[in-house]
Scaffold this active site. Structure first.
Site, short mmCIF file in Angstrom:
data_model
loop_
_atom_site.label_atom_id
_atom_site.label_comp_id
_atom_site.label_asym_id
_atom_site.label_seq_id
_atom_site.Cartn_x
_atom_site.Cartn_y
_atom_site.Cartn_z
CG ASP A 76 -1.77 1.18 1.40
OD1 ASP A 76 -1.60 2.15 0.64
OD2 ASP A 76 -2.65 1.15 2.28
CE1 TYR A 85 -6.81 10.96 -10.16
CE2 TYR A 85 -7.17 12.47 -11.99
CZ TYR A 85 -6.64 11.31 -11.49
OH TYR A 85 -5.91 10.47 -12.32
N1 LIG Z 1 -7.74 5.75 -16.25
C1 LIG Z 1 -7.68 7.05 -16.45
O1 LIG Z 1 -8.57 7.64 -17.08
C2 LIG Z 1 -6.51 7.83 -15.95
C3 LIG Z 1 -6.21 9.06 -16.56
C4 LIG Z 1 -5.12 9.80 -16.10
C5 LIG Z 1 -4.34 9.30 -15.08
N2 LIG Z 1 -4.65 8.11 -14.49
C6 LIG Z 1 -3.76 7.64 -13.43
O2 LIG Z 1 -3.18 6.43 -13.87
C7 LIG Z 1 -2.79 5.65 -12.74
C8 LIG Z 1 -3.27 4.22 -12.92
O3 LIG Z 1 -4.69 4.22 -12.99
P1 LIG Z 1 -5.50 3.15 -13.85
O4 LIG Z 1 -6.41 3.91 -14.73
O5 LIG Z 1 -4.59 2.14 -14.41
O6 LIG Z 1 -6.43 2.54 -12.68
P2 LIG Z 1 -6.76 1.04 -12.24
O7 LIG Z 1 -7.87 1.19 -11.28
O8 LIG Z 1 -6.91 0.14 -13.42
O9 LIG Z 1 -5.42 0.59 -11.47
C9 LIG Z 1 -5.01 1.19 -10.29
C10 LIG Z 1 -4.24 0.15 -9.49
O10 LIG Z 1 -3.70 0.82 -8.33
C11 LIG Z 1 -3.90 -0.01 -7.21
N3 LIG Z 1 -3.91 0.80 -6.00
C12 LIG Z 1 -4.88 1.65 -5.56
N4 LIG Z 1 -4.54 2.19 -4.39
C13 LIG Z 1 -3.31 1.70 -4.08
C14 LIG Z 1 -2.44 1.86 -2.99
N5 LIG Z 1 -2.77 2.65 -1.96
N6 LIG Z 1 -1.26 1.23 -3.00
C15 LIG Z 1 -0.92 0.40 -4.02
N7 LIG Z 1 -1.73 0.18 -5.08
C16 LIG Z 1 -2.90 0.82 -5.10
C17 LIG Z 1 -5.23 -0.70 -7.45
O11 LIG Z 1 -5.36 -1.88 -6.67
C18 LIG Z 1 -5.15 -0.98 -8.96
O12 LIG Z 1 -4.57 -2.23 -9.22
C19 LIG Z 1 -3.37 6.37 -11.52
O13 LIG Z 1 -2.37 7.14 -10.90
C20 LIG Z 1 -4.43 7.26 -12.13
O14 LIG Z 1 -4.69 8.39 -11.31
C21 LIG Z 1 -5.70 7.37 -14.91
#
Ligand SMILES: NC(=O)c1ccc[n+]([C@@H]2O[C@H](COP(=O)([O-])OP(=O)(O)OC[C@H]3O[C@@H](n4cnc5c(N)ncnc54)[C@H](O)[C@@H]3O)[C@@H](O)[C@H]2O)c1
Length: 245
Positions: free
Chosen positions: A57, A150
């Site tokens: 985490d 965010y």
């Molecule tokens: N999907 C989008 O539209 C988008 C756009 C811009 C930025 N992001 C960023 O991209 C990154 C990845 O997001 P994603 O879209 O792949 O989401 P996702 O939900 O597919 O994956 C996120 C992963 O992070 C893990 N996670 C959450 N909290 C955690 C913690 N405290 N410690 C360790 N692991 C943790 C979750 O278990 C999950 O496996 C994030 O930082 C998100 O803010 C996402």
């Protein structure tokens, strides 16, 4: 093999962009620590790519320290840290986000980066250099209504990235970020709900006409992690189909 022999930790690698980055790095020869708060997901990805799963985490200093130690124990060191784990905000008015949710967003998105720096930088300094990459967001540089906290948390990641790039350059540690546009991952419905109309409307705001994919973000991370980017530090690279222009 663009990352042959490199040792990488990717947080939030059990899903979405992190899984894409872990997969791409392994394809290019990296030894990968697949770190996630969801141990089952981390193990699934690690099995698929031949990496090592670590339940961590990123809001816990103790768990992040153990995650960094796992890289040394499993593979003998650390070259690349990808701070990718993130916490979304459900789209809505800023004054309706309760304190617990606000704290969670900043704990994962900002404090998670802090712990990564605190525990990985000493290891990278000793090794004589390395690479740190964070997944920020287009929300940091082109915020839209409804995601204020965010966006602010990702703004902090962008500013920290630039500051850290300067501070760590003398140690040959490059620090960059990626700003993805909305991507087709499980997180997306948190931002925009399940509605097809809102999805179509959002896609219409992206000049290249599609959402980002884990592969798009992984390819950007691969470039920034590789020696091809040896003179690149302090950038926050939009991978956004032109949305931020
Ligand atoms: N999907 C989008 O539209 C988008 C756009 C811009 C930025 N992001 C960023 O991209 C990154 C990845 O997001 P994603 O879209 O792949 O989401 P996702 O939900 O597919 O994956 C996120 C992963 O992070 C893990 N996670 C959450 N909290 C955690 C913690 N405290 N410690 C360790 N692991 C943790 C979750 O278990 C999950 O496996 C994030 O930082 C998100 O803010 C996402």
């Amino acid at each position: 093999m663009r990352l042959a022999g490199k040792i990488a930790i990717i947080t939030g690698a059990g899903s979405g962009f992190g899984e894409g980055i872990a997969t791409r790095f392994a394809e290019e020869g990296a030894k990968v620590i697949v770190a996630d708060i969801d141990e089952v997901a981390a193990k699934r990805v690690a099995r698929a790519i031949g990496g090592t799963a670590v339940r961590a985490d990123v809001t816990s200093g103790i768990e992040v320290a153990a995650m960094v130690a796992a890289a040394t124990e499993s593979y003998g060191g650390l070259d690349i840290l990808v701070n990718n784990a993130g916490m979304p905000q459900r789209a809505g008015p800023a004054d309706e986000v309760d304190e617990a949710m606000f704290d969670r967003i900043f704990d994962v998105n900002v404090k998670g980066l802090y712990f990564g720096i605190v525990h990985a930088v000493p290891v990278l300094k000793k090794r004589g250099g390395g690479v740190i990459i964070s997944t920020a967001s287009t929300a940091a540089v082109r915020p839209r209504p409804g995601l204020a906290w965010y966006a602010a948390s990702k703004g902090a990641v962008v500013t920290a990235t630039k500051s850290l790039a300067l501070e760590l350059a003398p140690h040959r540690i490059r620090v960059n970020a990626i700003n993805p546009v909305a991507g087709d991952t499980p997180m997306l419905k948190e931002f925009m709900g399940d509605g097809e109309a809102i999805r179509r409307q959002f896609i219409a705001s992206i000049p290249l006409g599609r959402l980002s994919t884990p592969r798009d973000i992984a390819n950007a991370a691969l470039y920034l992690a590789s020696d091809e980017a040896s003179l690149v530090t302090g950038i926050c690279m939009e991978v956004d189909g032109g949305r931020c222009v």
